[in-house]
Design an enzyme around this catalytic site. Structure first.
Site, short mmCIF file in Angstrom:
data_model
loop_
_atom_site.label_atom_id
_atom_site.label_comp_id
_atom_site.label_asym_id
_atom_site.label_seq_id
_atom_site.Cartn_x
_atom_site.Cartn_y
_atom_site.Cartn_z
N HIS A 37 0.93 4.78 4.55
CA HIS A 37 0.22 5.37 3.42
C HIS A 37 0.63 6.83 3.21
O HIS A 37 0.90 7.27 2.09
CB HIS A 37 -1.29 5.28 3.64
CG HIS A 37 -1.80 3.87 3.60
ND1 HIS A 37 -3.12 3.56 3.83
CD2 HIS A 37 -1.18 2.70 3.35
CE1 HIS A 37 -3.28 2.25 3.73
NE2 HIS A 37 -2.11 1.71 3.44
N SER A 39 0.81 -1.22 0.00
CA SER A 39 0.00 0.00 0.00
C SER A 39 0.84 1.27 0.00
O SER A 39 0.51 2.25 -0.67
CB SER A 39 -0.95 0.00 1.20
OG SER A 39 -1.84 -1.08 1.15
#
Length: 350
Positions: free
Chosen positions: A304, A252
């Site tokens: 992230h 991610s």
């Protein structure tokens, strides 16, 4: 006061200002143009030989149906009507159409030079479209599929040894574990982007990579793409190391790095960014929102955020293929070095 221009002259000026021709109804009856400066506004140019407003309204409705403009709202569709003055011109402003639009009346005969503007407008539009194609032709998707294959092999091998839902298996195959990084296992800053927590986690990230990766690789070229993806992934892990104590793994952070690279491109060409890159980004963000509901608090928001910023900075370091401002790239390289060093120092001394 300057008199309004004619149909093809107006079109040419709009293309010259950055507009893009989307379609033409022959013989030069109507033309649909996308306003790249506004990002999502369309201009509909219509010629009519009608003398009454209600007849003009029927012409407009027929053209709108031909271009299938039902989903374009009032603020996004501007209609320009060209022709001789109407008998009841005052009624035009009160007419309603099936599709709400801002209507501008340009009722006057065209000059003799009007026809010369059509080939100029078409040629300029084609030149711009060729340049647009080149923007997405700097590389072929190669590294993205190689990365997907390597990530699958790691996942398959880990699952054949034990479950990736088991922390012990994750640790064994290179998950981010802060105490182990403190002890010198710095390779754990790299390996987490190739490891996932269960097949669902793997599937949703690989779908996002399949959606975003080819686009970014075509825009930046294969070498730049690989550099952005891998180093953004490392920066994402360093950010997680600095702010999260939890064991973590997954692509991610690197994927958010690709989003950062697209945002960097958006600084160069906002209109093209809004027109072509919106859907993949929405897919990426939607998948991560869905993943947040599934994984809850276990989602690594630090990674992230770090990947997003890291991808943006790394895009500035490598630059776009047609970008040759060395000072800017050096500035971004300095920012990457300082930010990465500060994050690592913070994680090591927390």
């Amino acid at each position: 006061m300057t008199e309004p221009a004619c149909f093809w002259e107006d079109v040419y000026r709009a293309v010259e200002a950055g507009g893009r021709i989307e379609g033409v109804l022959e013989p030069s009856r109507a033309l649909l143009l996308f306003d790249t400066k506004a990002g999502d506004v369309y201009h509909l140019y219509i010629r009519t030989d009608k003398a009454w407003a209600n007849h003009v309204a029927l012409d407009v409705e027929a053209v709108m149906n031909s271009f299938r403009l039902a989903r374009i709202g009032r603020e996004k569709l501007h209609v320009h009507i060209y022709g001789d003055p109407l008998v009841d011109e005052e009624r035009l402003s009160s007419l309603t159409f099936p599709i709400a639009a801002k209507v501008k009346l340009e009722m006057r005969p065209c000059a003799e030079t009007e026809t010369s503007y059509r080939p100029r407008a078409v040629a300029l539009d084609q030149q711009r479209k060729n340049e647009l194609k080149q923007r997405f032709a700097f590389g072929k998707p190669q590294f993205v599929y190689a990365i997907m294959f390597v990530t699958f092999l790691v996942m398959w091998f880990a699952e054949s040894i034990g479950s990736t839902l088991d922390p012990n298996t994750l640790i064994r195959f290179g998950a981010k574990v802060n105490p182990l990084i403190d002890e010198g296992e710095w390779w754990r800053l790299i390996t987490p982007m190739f490891l996932h927590i269960g097949w669902f986690h793997f599937a949703i990230n690989m779908f996002a990579l399949w959606s975003l990766g080819p686009l970014v690789e075509r825009m930046y070229g294969s070498t730049r793409f690989a550099t952005i993806y891998l180093l953004a992934g490392v920066i994402a892990t360093v950010a997680s190391y600095a702010f999260s104590e939890a064991i973590s793994a997954g692509a991610s952070g690197a994927l958010f790095g690709l989003v950062g690279a697209l945002l960097y491109f958006g600084l160069r060409d906002r209109s093209l960014f809004m027109k072509t890159l919106g859907p993949p980004l929405f897919i990426m963000l939607g998948l991560n929102v869905g993943l947040a509901f599934v994984l809850g608090a276990s989602l690594d928001h630090s990674a992230h955020a770090g990947g997003l910023v890291g991808g943006f900075l790394m895009a500035g370091v490598v630059g776009l293929p047609d970008e040759h401002v060395k000072k800017r790239r050096l500035l971004f390289a300095g920012l990457v070095f300082v930010a990465s060093g500060a994050l690592f120092w913070l994680g090591y001394n927390r």
